[in-house]
Design an enzyme around this catalytic site. Structure first.
Site, PDB file in Angstrom:
ATOM      1  CG  PHE A 226      11.205   1.925  10.629  1.00  7.99           C
ATOM      2  CD1 PHE A 226      11.236   0.817   9.800  1.00  7.99           C
ATOM      3  CD2 PHE A 226       9.967   2.433  11.019  1.00  7.99           C
ATOM      4  CE1 PHE A 226      10.065   0.216   9.370  1.00  7.99           C
ATOM      5  CE2 PHE A 226       8.791   1.834  10.592  1.00  7.99           C
ATOM      6  CZ  PHE A 226       8.837   0.724   9.769  1.00  7.99           C
ATOM      7  CB  VAL A 227      11.379   6.731   6.976  1.00  8.96           C
ATOM      8  CG1 VAL A 227      12.750   7.338   7.239  1.00  8.96           C
ATOM      9  CG2 VAL A 227      11.450   5.764   5.796  1.00  8.96           C
TER      10      VAL A 227
ATOM     11  CG  ASP B 296       2.719   0.559   7.445  1.00  3.52           C
ATOM     12  OD1 ASP B 296       3.625   0.320   6.617  1.00  3.52           O
ATOM     13  OD2 ASP B 296       2.168  -0.336   8.119  1.00  3.52           O
TER      14      ASP B 296
ATOM     15  CE  LYS C 184      -3.083  -2.278   3.294  1.00  4.29           C
ATOM     16  NZ  LYS C 184      -3.496  -2.239   4.703  1.00  4.29           N
ATOM     17  N   GLY C 185       2.085   1.120   0.460  1.00  5.19           N
ATOM     18  CA  GLY C 185       2.891   2.292   0.778  1.00  5.19           C
ATOM     19  C   GLY C 185       3.101   3.273  -0.364  1.00  5.19           C
TER      20      GLY C 185
ATOM     21  NE  ARG D 293      -0.603   1.988   5.170  1.00  3.26           N
ATOM     22  CZ  ARG D 293       0.366   1.175   4.763  1.00  3.26           C
ATOM     23  NH1 ARG D 293       1.351   1.625   4.045  1.00  3.26           N
ATOM     24  NH2 ARG D 293       0.341  -0.098   5.089  1.00  3.26           N
TER      25      ARG D 293
ATOM     26  CE  LYS E 145      15.269   2.359   5.519  1.00  2.00           C
ATOM     27  NZ  LYS E 145      14.711   1.399   6.490  1.00  2.00           N
TER      28      LYS E 145
ATOM     29  CD  GLU F  19       8.223  -0.899  -3.200  1.00  2.00           C
ATOM     30  OE1 GLU F  19       7.328  -0.176  -2.731  1.00  2.00           O
ATOM     31  OE2 GLU F  19       8.355  -2.069  -2.880  1.00  2.00           O
ATOM     32  CG  ASP F  20       6.893   2.093   0.058  1.00  2.00           C
ATOM     33  OD1 ASP F  20       7.652   1.232  -0.442  1.00  2.00           O
ATOM     34  OD2 ASP F  20       6.116   1.841   1.001  1.00  2.00           O
TER      35      ASP F  20
ATOM     36  CG  ASP G 144      15.169  -2.026   3.847  1.00  2.00           C
ATOM     37  OD1 ASP G 144      16.245  -1.463   4.071  1.00  2.00           O
ATOM     38  OD2 ASP G 144      14.579  -2.705   4.706  1.00  2.00           O
TER      39      ASP G 144
END
Ligand code: 5GP
Length: 178
Positions: A151-152, A158, A42-43, A164, A130, A98-99, A102
């Site tokens: 961690f963001v 979220d 969902k991000g 969000r 990242k 993509e959000d 990682d």
């Protein structure tokens, strides 16, 4: 209340400015025709909505769902498709939206799935990257911002489904994410 705190990393203004630049770059890079945007739920849906409006050429918008971090902060390494595309991508220029990239496990899995459908091209656009956490080599064509190993949350990202709707991207600090 729960001891957690938020520190703004990228303000709304900075995010929107960068997305406009990314849209201009994407328009310049593709020779013509329709671009097939694939949003990873969902991000990425907030980023996708703004990126799509920063692109001037015709776009098709579609969505893929995957199992993600759940309530925790670390990846299980396992990726599962929970929602497939509604449209065919054979012969299409596909831009995976993509959000955050990682470890690279998720996006590598998705690229492999989509490549089997014979698109003309597949590229990746991510708001955040990242690179220090990478476990798989991933070629990301469009990166909004590189970030350190923190961690963001916010702007679609979220923690246990919270945060969000923050307009900024923030670092989440506190006992539950330690
Ligand atoms: P990867 O498979 O590249 O390790 O993980 C990608 C996914 O992990 C992202 O789409 C996102 O859901 C989640 N993720 C990775 N880092 C963060 C982070 O700092 N904050 C949040 N909220 N999610 C993250």
């Amino acid at each position: 209340m729960d001891g957690s705190s938020l520190r703004t990393l990228f303000s709304e203004e900075k995010i929107q400015k960068r997305i406009r630049e990314m849209g201009t770059q994407i328009d310049a890079d593709y020779p013509g025709g329709t671009l097939h945007l694939v949003c990873i739920l969902k991000g990425a849906c907030f980023f996708m909505a703004d990126l799509a409006r920063s692109i001037e050429r015709d776009v098709v918008v579609d969505f893929m769902g995957i199992s993600s971090y759940g309530r925790g902060k670390t990846t299980s390494g396992a990726v599962k498709l929970t929602k497939d595309l509604d449209t065919a991508i054979e012969g299409a220029d596909v831009l995976l939206v993509e959000d955050i990239v990682d470890t690279g496990v998720t996006i590598t899995y998705l690229v492999n799935v989509l490549e089997q459908r014979k698109p003309k091209s597949i590229r990746i656009a991510t708001l955040l990257d990242k690179p220090s956490r990478r476990l798989r080599p991933v070629k990301v064509a469009y990166v909004g911002f590189e970030i350190p190993d923190e961690f963001v949350v916010g702007y679609g990202l979220d923690y246990a489904e919270r945060y969000r709707n923050l307009r900024d991207v923030c670092v989440l600090q506190g006992p539950q994410v330690a």
